[in-house]
Write an enzyme that holds these catalytic residues in place. Structure first.
Site, PDB file in Angstrom:
ATOM      1  N   GLU A  87      -8.898  33.425  60.397  1.00 29.08           N
ATOM      2  CA  GLU A  87     -10.173  33.407  59.677  1.00 29.08           C
ATOM      3  C   GLU A  87     -11.201  32.450  60.298  1.00 29.08           C
ATOM      4  O   GLU A  87     -12.389  32.754  60.303  1.00 29.08           O
ATOM      5  CB  GLU A  87      -9.930  33.021  58.210  1.00 29.08           C
ATOM      6  CG  GLU A  87      -9.240  34.083  57.379  1.00 29.08           C
ATOM      7  CD  GLU A  87     -10.098  35.315  57.158  1.00 29.08           C
ATOM      8  OE1 GLU A  87     -11.312  35.168  56.895  1.00 29.08           O
ATOM      9  OE2 GLU A  87      -9.566  36.428  57.289  1.00 29.08           O
ATOM     10  N   SER A 467      17.853  41.258  -3.919  1.00 30.75           N
ATOM     11  CA  SER A 467      18.466  40.054  -4.491  1.00 30.75           C
ATOM     12  C   SER A 467      18.085  38.775  -3.763  1.00 30.75           C
ATOM     13  O   SER A 467      18.476  37.690  -4.199  1.00 30.75           O
ATOM     14  CB  SER A 467      19.988  40.202  -4.500  1.00 30.75           C
ATOM     15  OG  SER A 467      20.367  41.232  -5.386  1.00 30.75           O
TER      16      SER A 467
END
Length: 836
Positions: A87, A467
């Site tokens: 680069e 219950s």
């Protein structure tokens, strides 16, 4: 000649001066529009939101951009060199602008009229990535040059390079090398090979065209170019070059490295963060640490999976997902089968497969991914035919009774050597566990598979509780004249309802009636008719007040006697929150699931400060229900401080510690029955937990609704309270039955709870619940609940809150009933005769 040379020199000097002046003028003209590059010193990189467990395990990652920011020193030197080589090899030499490259780009633009050549330095790319668009115009290029020069004045070369390597887009939503290393190789940058580093360095030019997943040949050519440049620049030697160039291009897409499966919790966090921060939550780099621990969350996952799979297989095999070819037709080729399977989504941990051979007691299958496998009889024999939720066919004797070639099925590798035929369960379940001291969510699973259904049943499923309501009813009764020794008549009820024109006949399940029975034993055996009698004694209004004080929504409470049997609908979260109050001494703690939030730099933005149970604070101890109701009416006015620990914020106390301890005793008997505490030889409905967990410090309660449409088990052990639910999302379907019997709370939901506790309690020492000073032990007669001086099997020790213990000795013969100082109901209760 000299005269012309001098004129040419001065002309060139003038042109240079004019050029410099023009550039300076242009710079000052644009200066006001140029961003402040000093902001790069504190640059905020868009980073996804990550969700972790309390102990740091990654649960989920949210956000379009994947980024793992790295400091300069965390980036391997060879990786930095790879990017520089391809680069910007003169990065450490130029002032941020490559004049040769700019001249070349200018010439191309002048001759073609198009900006084909970029020639941008790394500094210019930083300027573009942070401040500018990517459009190819002369003005943008000029701004880029000016910004690059400014950046070089503000930042060091290393700082610029680190910004570039963290910002650059590298494909598949990965930004920066940290994320790219994870996406392409599933590694941290420090673990990459030189060849892999060169592949990443080749990506910035064209990430979509050069990535190794989509275009391995292009990636190979680009990688070799990077390696050649590194060799030319002396960054690597020939041996390193040759070894890296010989590496194959081998990669695949890697998602976020999730370490703990908790998708329902992750969605809870995501939703809350978006509500709080908006869409910025996805890019601010928030790290959210939840309250769950990896051990207990995994225990919840495993328990729910096993419980649902066991239930599903008990009810039989519903057949293949699809038949790819008809009986007698030409079978598909392997290539056709594999192509088909590639289009079928996996449902973790199940994988799709196709049967290609049926043996006597095995089948051969082709699996997604080009694999071949065999399912032996051990993984098939469960699959008796499903007829209905309550009927199954005969057990299979050979593989052909179950499958045929062409069947597309689901398979599960139960172990490395055992492959099983499975199916996606029709039923579903939820499990949620809290720390009862402060309400922290310890584990949560909202269903069998988040992939199949994102509906979070732990939070969103409002189901009848059966219950599971009874401990709250019995707790209320203890504050209104009853004790664990109170004798209530367990006998059938037949009451005419003029409104409906029918008789209401609540029944026990199973329909067994024991006659006079103690309140402790009635709860442990889950006697329905006793619950109805208790409700009649204390009144529906009184019970409603208690339920609301405990945190249950008033909108869910019915005004009829069926509420005593659990006809109300609560979510598992609401239910477990109520059980936490029973477990922690009576304190109302608020469930929470976010422990802390940190930003991308590790700065703490939020830390939970929950109210906690404070045994000994005595904020409401020994007070009546009216005090709890006062809190309910004005909860915002609750102010308290802990005299024991000033750093702790006490939660409001809704029931006394004595009441909590006594209800825990009754729920203890639901698990250990009459064999414990010298109560005789009867069993409670939760006896399976005692047998499976082999420890004496559990308390719990089963719950099954009418027609077994919902099954529950809620209970607690040291440091954890949990609720398990199982049922169908379709409220019309019943859990049904099998040859072994019906599906109830004890047989369908309790196994999930037990399996969770097996793992959750590993390493947790036995801790019997503390007995408050207000609780005393008295010897009583089993038959009457009166005082006893005997030490034989007709008597036992029982717990009482001081002042509620019986004062009268049991008669030598017979049973006396009626009002007196040891009566079971308050003296002013006109319905006392209904109790017996």
């Amino acid at each position: 000649m000299m005269k012309w040379l001098k004129r040419l020199f001065w002309l060139m000097l003038l042109m240079f001066a004019l050029g410099v002046a023009a550039v300076a003028a242009f710079y000052f003209h644009l200066e006001k529009d140029l961003p402040d590059v000093s902001s790069l010193k504190d640059a905020s990189l868009e980073t996804p939101m990550r969700v972790y467990s309390r102990d740091g395990k990654l649960i989920a990652e949210f956000g379009e951009i994947r980024r793992i920011p790295l400091q300069y020193d965390e980036i391997p030197e060879q990786l930095r060199h790879a990017f520089l080589a391809i680069e910007d090899s003169r990065f450490y030499e130029h002032p941020g602008i490559d004049l040769i490259g700019i001249t070349r780009a200018f010439v191309v633009w002048m001759t073609t009229g198009q900006m084909r050549q970029g020639a941008s330095t790394i500094t210019q790319q930083v300027a573009r990535n942070f401040f500018l668009s990517r459009e190819k115009t002369l003005l943008r290029k000029v701004k880029e040059v000016f910004l690059a020069w400014r950046i070089e004045q503000e930042l060091s070369k290393n700082e610029i390079l680190a910004l570039y390597l963290n910002k650059i887009p590298l494909g598949y939503r990965s930004y920066g090398i940290g994320a790219a290393a994870q996406v392409y190789y599933g590694k941290e940058v420090k673990d990459l090979t030189l060849g892999q580093m060169a592949v990443l360095a080749g990506l910035p030019k064209a990430p979509s065209m050069l990535n190794p997943i989509r275009s391995p040949q292009r990636a190979l050519a680009r990688r070799n170019l990077v390696l050649q440049r590194m060799l030319q620049l002396g960054m690597i030697d020939q041996a390193q070059h040759d070894a890296a160039a010989a590496e194959p291009i081998k990669t695949r897409y890697h998602g976020a490295e999730v370490q703990l499966d908790a998708p329902y919790l992750a969605e809870m966090v995501r939703s809350q963060m978006v509500e709080q921060y908006g869409d910025q939550a996805y890019i601010q780099g928030l790290n959210i640490y939840t309250t769950v621990t990896a051990t207990r969350q995994q225990a919840a996952n495993d328990a729910l999976f096993k419980g649902l799979l066991d239930y599903d297989q008990r009810h039989g095999y519903r057949g293949p997902a699809k038949s790819l070819w008809a009986k007698g037709a030409t079978p598909w080729s392997n290539e056709q089968i594999f192509a088909h399977l590639d289009e079928v989504g996996s449902i973790d941990p199940f994988e799709p497969g196709v049967v290609v051979k049926v043996g006597e007691r095995y089948v051969d299958v082709l699996l997604k991914g080009g694999l071949e496998a065999r399912i032996e009889w051990e993984g098939l024999s469960w699959a008796r035919p499903f007829i209905s939720d309550s009927r199954q066919g005969a057990a299979p004797r050979k593989a052909a009774d179950i499958l045929r070639t062409g069947d597309q099925i689901w398979v599960w590798p139960e172990t490395e050597s055992k492959l099983c035929l499975v199916q996606i369960p029709d039923a579903n379940a939820a499990l949620i566990a809290l720390d009862p001291i402060d309400g922290a969510v310890e584990a949560i699973s909202g269903g069998f598979s988040f992939q199949v259904s994102k509906f979070n049943r732990a939070l969103q499923a409002r189901r009848q509780v059966g219950s599971n309501i009874k401990p709250f009813l019995y707790s209320t009764a203890l504050d209104h004249g009853f004790t664990l020794a109170s004798i209530i008549n367990d006998a059938p009820i037949n009451q005419w309802d003029a409104g409906s024109g029918k008789a209401w006949q609540p029944k026990n399940s199973p329909p067994i009636y024991d006659g006079p029975i103690s309140l402790r034993e009635a709860l442990a055996k889950s006697k329905n008719v006793v619950s109805v009698r208790l409700l009649r004694s204390i009144g529906i209004d009184t019970f409603h007040e208690r339920l609301q004080a405990l945190g249950f929504p008033a909108s869910s409470l019915q005004r009829n006697e069926s509420i005593s049997l659990g006809s109300v609908e609560f979510t598992p979260m609401e239910l477990v929150s109520g059980y936490a109050i029973l477990a922690n001494g009576g304190f109302k703690v608020a469930p929470y699931f976010i422990d802390r939030i940190e930003d991308a730099q590790g700065q703490r933005l939020f830390e939970a400060t929950p109210q906690s149970a404070c045994r000994g604070c005595g904020q409401l101890a020994q007070r009546s229900l009216n005090s709890a109701q006062a809190y309910l009416d004005e909860p915002a006015n609750w102010q308290a401080s802990c005299p024991i620990d000033p750093t702790l914020t006490p939660a409001p106390q809704i029931i006394s510690e004595a009441n909590s301890a006594l209800i825990t005793e009754a729920m203890h008997s639901a698990i250990y029955g009459g064999s414990d505490r010298g109560l005789g030889g009867w069993l409670g409905t939760g006896w399976r937990a005692a047998k499976a967990l082999q420890r004496p410090d559990l308390a719990g309660k089963t719950g099954t609704t009418n027609e077994s449409k919902d099954a529950w088990f809620s209970g607690f052990a040291p440091e954890v309270v949990a609720t398990a639910w199982i049922g169908f999302d379709d409220h019309r379907r019943k859990l049904g039955r099998t040859a072994q019997g019906g599906e109830f709370g004890a047989s369908a939901a309790q196994p999930i709870w037990i399996e969770f506790m097996k793992q959750a309690l590993q390493g947790v020492p036995v801790q019997l619940p503390p007995k408050p000073e207000e609780v005393i032990t008295v010897r009583i007669d089993k038959a009457t609940g009166y005082l006893s001086q005997r030490e034989d099997a007709s008597s036992r020790n029982e717990f009482f809150q001081k002042g509620t213990e019986p004062k009268q000795l049991a008669p030598q013969e017979g049973v006396l009933f009626g009002h007196g100082e040891n009566t079971d109901a308050p003296a002013d209760d006109n319905s006392a005769e209904d109790i017996f």
